[in-house]
Design a protein around this motif. Sequence first.
Motif, PDB file in Angstrom:
ATOM      1  N   GLU A   1      65.828  23.520  89.834  1.00  0.00           N
ATOM      2  CA  GLU A   1      67.055  23.397  89.074  1.00  0.00           C
ATOM      3  C   GLU A   1      67.140  21.651  89.507  1.00  0.00           C
ATOM      4  O   GLU A   1      67.389  21.522  90.197  1.00  0.00           O
ATOM      5  CB  GLU A   1      67.649  23.748  88.437  1.00  0.00           C
ATOM      6  N   THR A   2      67.189  20.997  88.273  1.00  0.00           N
ATOM      7  CA  THR A   2      67.348  19.273  88.121  1.00  0.00           C
ATOM      8  C   THR A   2      68.412  19.193  87.193  1.00  0.00           C
ATOM      9  O   THR A   2      67.977  19.267  85.796  1.00  0.00           O
ATOM     10  CB  THR A   2      65.579  18.115  87.774  1.00  0.00           C
ATOM     11  N   LEU A   3      69.811  18.777  87.221  1.00  0.00           N
ATOM     12  CA  LEU A   3      70.372  17.564  87.030  1.00  0.00           C
ATOM     13  C   LEU A   3      69.949  16.741  86.717  1.00  0.00           C
ATOM     14  O   LEU A   3      70.075  15.548  87.424  1.00  0.00           O
ATOM     15  CB  LEU A   3      71.942  17.869  86.828  1.00  0.00           C
ATOM     16  N   TYR A   4      69.489  15.699  85.511  1.00  0.00           N
ATOM     17  CA  TYR A   4      69.289  14.695  84.936  1.00  0.00           C
ATOM     18  C   TYR A   4      70.197  13.652  84.254  1.00  0.00           C
ATOM     19  O   TYR A   4      70.186  14.366  83.116  1.00  0.00           O
ATOM     20  CB  TYR A   4      67.726  14.212  84.481  1.00  0.00           C
TER      21      TYR A   4
ATOM     22  N   PRO B   1      62.407  13.573  84.112  1.00  0.00           N
ATOM     23  CA  PRO B   1      61.604  14.848  84.020  1.00  0.00           C
ATOM     24  C   PRO B   1      61.975  15.439  82.117  1.00  0.00           C
ATOM     25  O   PRO B   1      62.494  14.743  81.523  1.00  0.00           O
ATOM     26  CB  PRO B   1      62.873  16.673  84.402  1.00  0.00           C
ATOM     27  N   ASP B   2      61.314  16.535  81.646  1.00  0.00           N
ATOM     28  CA  ASP B   2      61.139  16.560  80.328  1.00  0.00           C
ATOM     29  C   ASP B   2      62.523  17.469  80.192  1.00  0.00           C
ATOM     30  O   ASP B   2      62.589  18.192  80.532  1.00  0.00           O
ATOM     31  CB  ASP B   2      60.078  17.341  80.266  1.00  0.00           C
TER      32      ASP B   2
ATOM     33  N   PRO C   1      62.966  24.081  80.789  1.00  0.00           N
ATOM     34  CA  PRO C   1      63.911  24.998  81.459  1.00  0.00           C
ATOM     35  C   PRO C   1      64.558  24.721  82.611  1.00  0.00           C
ATOM     36  O   PRO C   1      65.917  25.615  82.568  1.00  0.00           O
ATOM     37  CB  PRO C   1      62.613  26.206  81.188  1.00  0.00           C
ATOM     38  N   THR C   2      64.111  23.785  83.431  1.00  0.00           N
ATOM     39  CA  THR C   2      64.326  23.864  84.543  1.00  0.00           C
ATOM     40  C   THR C   2      65.316  22.757  84.726  1.00  0.00           C
ATOM     41  O   THR C   2      65.952  22.735  85.929  1.00  0.00           O
ATOM     42  CB  THR C   2      63.251  24.195  86.047  1.00  0.00           C
ATOM     43  N   VAL C   3      65.638  21.904  83.462  1.00  0.00           N
ATOM     44  CA  VAL C   3      65.953  21.039  83.800  1.00  0.00           C
ATOM     45  C   VAL C   3      67.250  20.725  82.540  1.00  0.00           C
ATOM     46  O   VAL C   3      67.381  21.294  81.571  1.00  0.00           O
ATOM     47  CB  VAL C   3      65.348  19.700  83.159  1.00  0.00           C
TER      48      VAL C   3
ATOM     49  N   ILE D   1      78.978  22.736  85.738  1.00  0.00           N
ATOM     50  CA  ILE D   1      77.340  22.613  85.208  1.00  0.00           C
ATOM     51  C   ILE D   1      76.941  23.101  87.325  1.00  0.00           C
ATOM     52  O   ILE D   1      77.111  23.006  88.055  1.00  0.00           O
ATOM     53  CB  ILE D   1      76.543  21.925  85.461  1.00  0.00           C
ATOM     54  N   ARG D   2      76.287  24.382  87.072  1.00  0.00           N
ATOM     55  CA  ARG D   2      75.911  25.886  88.077  1.00  0.00           C
ATOM     56  C   ARG D   2      74.327  25.712  88.428  1.00  0.00           C
ATOM     57  O   ARG D   2      73.380  26.117  87.106  1.00  0.00           O
ATOM     58  CB  ARG D   2      76.638  27.300  87.579  1.00  0.00           C
ATOM     59  N   LEU D   3      73.944  24.702  89.144  1.00  0.00           N
ATOM     60  CA  LEU D   3      72.657  24.986  89.729  1.00  0.00           C
ATOM     61  C   LEU D   3      71.685  25.677  89.513  1.00  0.00           C
ATOM     62  O   LEU D   3      72.611  26.848  91.265  1.00  0.00           O
ATOM     63  CB  LEU D   3      72.074  23.827  90.141  1.00  0.00           C
ATOM     64  N   GLN D   4      70.684  26.678  89.392  1.00  0.00           N
ATOM     65  CA  GLN D   4      69.936  27.802  90.356  1.00  0.00           C
ATOM     66  C   GLN D   4      68.272  26.900  91.037  1.00  0.00           C
ATOM     67  O   GLN D   4      68.661  25.832  90.632  1.00  0.00           O
ATOM     68  CB  GLN D   4      69.611  28.763  89.011  1.00  0.00           C
TER      69      GLN D   4
END
Length: 442
Positions: free
Chosen positions: A145-148, A118-119, A123-125, A139-142
Amino acid sequence: MLQATIQSSFPAAAIEASDCYQVRIDGQPVFVYECQGAGYAVLSGSGTITIEIETKDCFLEAVVRPLRHGITPTQGAEAGKVLRFEIEAPAKLSVEFDGDIRTPLFIWINPPETEVRPDPADPTVRYYKGGEVHHAGEIRLQDGETLYIEEGAVVHGRVTADGASHIAVRGRGILDGSLWRENEGAKKYAMMLPARCNGVTIEGITVVDGPTWHLVPTACSNVRIENVNVLTFAGTGDGIDIVGCEDVTVENVFVRSKDDCIAIKAVDYFHKAGCRDVKRVRVSRSVFFNAEWGNALEIGYETRAETISDIEFSDCDIIHCQFEGYESGGTFTIHNGDRAVVQNVLYSNIRVEASEEKLVDIKIQFSQYSRDTERGQVRNIRFRDIAITGGLLPVSIIRGYDGAHMIDGVTFSGISYLGEPLTSTNAAKMVVELSKNVRFEQ
């Protein structure tokens, strides 16, 4: 011979390497991390590779597990401190020297990533760069979203989500929970807790040294956990807990846990999402190392739902299931401590290299974890093509609760110990009580 493709990065200088092991892949050094004395190397690749391990101390013999790989390592002439062997990558290995399974060397070679990274500017990364140590906290994902976590990155923190859709945790880096040893308040936190989510992907990362349960999808649907490694020495450090979920796939994981490696439950310990039914869970092509406590492949004890059904474990290697000593540990276990009907469970094509306590432990019971007043049911459990390839044959227990809560329908076919078929309860050292329709088929 296939041309090997290997990808590995060194972490930041702030991370100390293991002082027990050095590893080279096709002559190139690979960083070896340390966790509670055990060493682990994380990389990705494919093709035939040569692994060379240099140890701090001399050794007489070494075993590379899973044994199905058929690896016969050779020792170098360097005073009994160097081991060499070839392996077809990807592969997830435990290398044990002179019978020491407390501080082995784990070598986890995941397949190369197929998705484009991912880039970081998206903003979703949430992007954690390799070669750095990150103190991330929660780290709270919405939604979306991607956590990389890039290879060579070490992220101190935990991951949560509540009610999110289509979230992902990806990469080849490390999520490290060891800071709980310095922070009393962190001891209650699971390492990864997506709750009430739809569409969860956890792929490629390594999760180490958390204080309690590690990967805990809770009340989720459409969950995929793939190519993940979990290493934990905590007393209640379950590897993967599937809690009140449906449509879950776990594939090509390695779990070394002092407590349950895989546990399927219906309980609201970590999140008040309610005790939902569990449906359609598939665990396959994975390696499990169950240390002193807990179980290797567990359903229970907390079963506070109407049904837990359609569960399949297939094509897995249980390389260790160590002796617990509290009469509750085992390799294949169903501990129905509450009201659920546990049904339609299949164990298929599984190799057990060492089972030191019970092989099969299926019970309806009232335990310290029970909360429901009504006992449940267990029915239609199948074992097919299970090979116990080493160690002593342990006892197995199948026991209902009373005449109204009996184990009903447990079938064994293609079960063997050291290559010899087990064709009866006596041959299998199996105690059967308050149960019916327990069969051995040819």
